[in-house]
Design an enzyme around this catalytic site. Sequence first.
Site, PDB file in Angstrom:
ATOM      1  CG  HIS A 144      83.719  39.058  76.799  1.00 39.84           C
ATOM      2  ND1 HIS A 144      84.338  37.942  76.281  1.00 39.84           N
ATOM      3  CD2 HIS A 144      84.648  40.057  76.772  1.00 39.84           C
ATOM      4  CE1 HIS A 144      85.583  38.238  75.953  1.00 39.84           C
ATOM      5  NE2 HIS A 144      85.796  39.518  76.232  1.00 39.84           N
ATOM      6  CG  HIS A 203      89.534  38.640  69.571  1.00 41.22           C
ATOM      7  ND1 HIS A 203      89.795  39.501  68.537  1.00 41.22           N
ATOM      8  CD2 HIS A 203      88.994  39.409  70.552  1.00 41.22           C
ATOM      9  CE1 HIS A 203      89.450  40.732  68.878  1.00 41.22           C
ATOM     10  NE2 HIS A 203      88.963  40.700  70.103  1.00 41.22           N
TER      11      HIS A 203
END
Length: 714
Positions: free
Chosen positions: A33, A79
């Site tokens: 990420h 998200h």
Amino acid sequence: MLPEDDYKKIAKRLGREPTEVEQGCFLNLWSEHCSYRSSSSILKTFTTTGERVIIGPGDDAAIVRLEGGWVLAIGMESHNHPSYVDPYNGAATGVGGIVRDIISMGARPIALMDPLYFGPLDNEKNRYLFEHVIMGIAGYGNCIGVPVVRGEAYFHESFSGNPLVNVVCVGLAREDKIVTATAQKAGNKLVLMGSSTGRDGMGGASFASRDLSEESESEERHSVQIGDPFSEKLVMEATLEAIDKGLVLACRDLGAAGLVGASSEMAANGELGAHIIADNIHLRDESLTPFEIMISESQERMVLEVEPGNVDKVLALADKYDLKANLIGELTQETQYVVEYKGEIVADMPVLFLCGGAPTSELDFIPPAVERNADKPSVPGDIKDTILKLLSRHNIASKEWVYSQYDYEVQVRTMIKPGMDAGVLRIIDDIQGLALSCGCNPAHVEADPYNGGAGTVIENAMNLAAVGARPIALVDCLNFGNPERSEIFYQFKQASLGLGDAARKLKTPVVGGNVSFYNESDEFGSAIAPTPSIGMVGWVRDLGTIPAGTFRHPDETVILVGDTLDELGASEYYSMLGLGNNGVTPGLPENIDAVIDTLISAVESGLITAAHDISNGGLAVTLCEMLEQMGAEIDITGICARDDDALFSESYGRMVITTSKPEKVLDMMSGIDCTVLGKTCGNGLLIKTRNGDINLSIDEIGGARSSLSRLMMD
């Protein structure tokens, strides 16, 4: 837990075993990420520069030059995993995080977009996720006063167990007020301002790099941040005032990897080090360990670089807004990242190694073994019934239930509300403005990753063209499954290459974005359909020439712009028939740049009275969506050899327009494939086909298109 190879590399570089705090820092900053370790080689193929681009990828947000000394800040994030575990807070903090990215550049957020992807709504859990994600976005965005002006809600079986929540934010700033996340000078102080640090959002960056399982909802809840929009509003105003007064030299939002991510990357960007005193940080729970303090992703926090003489002014400003703020360390000439806790050094790492030393590699890729069936079904015997069923499918039905929950008119800039091709904001003197579009079609990308990726760019550019906006930049959120699986990495690579090539063809730089891998579900044994979602912005020179999105005036000529081909593969029509692997998928039109440029010029001329891009469901759906105050009589017998191809093909680069000056418009369209379809008249839709006339009333169309709202309000 650090992977064994990473642990060995870190220990070798440090010359010792890493401490617990150091392991937590590396685990998060070296996660997929944060470090893009599997994707960086592909991301480098994007064109990221242009005449308007001031700051491209690598900062909290990109900066694009507008007019009159104004600049636009734009960013996009995902998200996804948190929104499955806790849909309300996961979605809300997704909004909060991207808003702070914009604030950290010195820009005031002016609009949000939210492309969302869920499993089918006939499943109770999917409905729950859908409902609470929308509540989270609305609850946070409405409270902080940033309008949600555009969005997408797409439904596909592959998103059961792993929904996608992507968020785009744009903001305005004066060019001379921009700040960045690059530390400026050794000896300057670091101030942490905002909410207190707690255990929520613990290790969120590493959590985002893991598959979801049935147990994730309980086991990973600590990885989901808890948002407070009222604190966010205070942080916004305090940060922007501090920047406006010249008190801030660099700024970074505490997002992925928390304090260690924000402060170490700030220092590394400036080729400086940092000394952090962890026990100076205001805590929600005094029992937090230094490991937890450094990687917590608690929301509504900013780290600021401040000259020593201005620290008290910043602390006083924070107090004015009833915010907590602490002097937590300073920048150092030696490029080490040092963490001190209660007089003891608990971490001492080379900052450039921490922030840039993660191993990267391009993974193996193999095309999936999928063969498309060339067989075509018979033309439907009842085309009217087929159209109404198509209109009621949730991917096509009106999303009014979604956007009616958003305050899309706050800040009074919004000219076009959600539900049309593009959102439009007034920016300069009510004459010039900004158009926004977002999303993609995962079914197209799954069937043909390269052309589907290219189609993502084309579709959004066509949305902007419908309001006369010239694309100036795009940001992406590349959502895929586990890249260690060769067929998944193939999808990622091909979709990204298609996206990049189409953006170059349209001279639109890719100025920022995010890669979200490991979107897979152990619970369902599935990976998501490849979803290279984007947000695109365009500049409108004259807001007064923007056409309506629906038929408005009688006796105007209806024109189809663009070439309709036998491209029903991966269409919503074939999906409805259960023919997902049948047909030819849409390709990249060779003259798409000319089509888009010509359409924009036609809109700018003021001759176009209505315009609507053709996408999901094809021409039939577009015509039905254009019925509001006025009807039309349409003849499709001159398009394609079959009625179903003419009505339901999803070929890229097409638009329906109306005009009272057809000769002038067709002359402007010289060299572009155009078909005169008919005239506006009455209050219903009549379509002449090879197999007879179809009559659709506004009530019939409205009833079909309200299917999603009826389901969610039952």
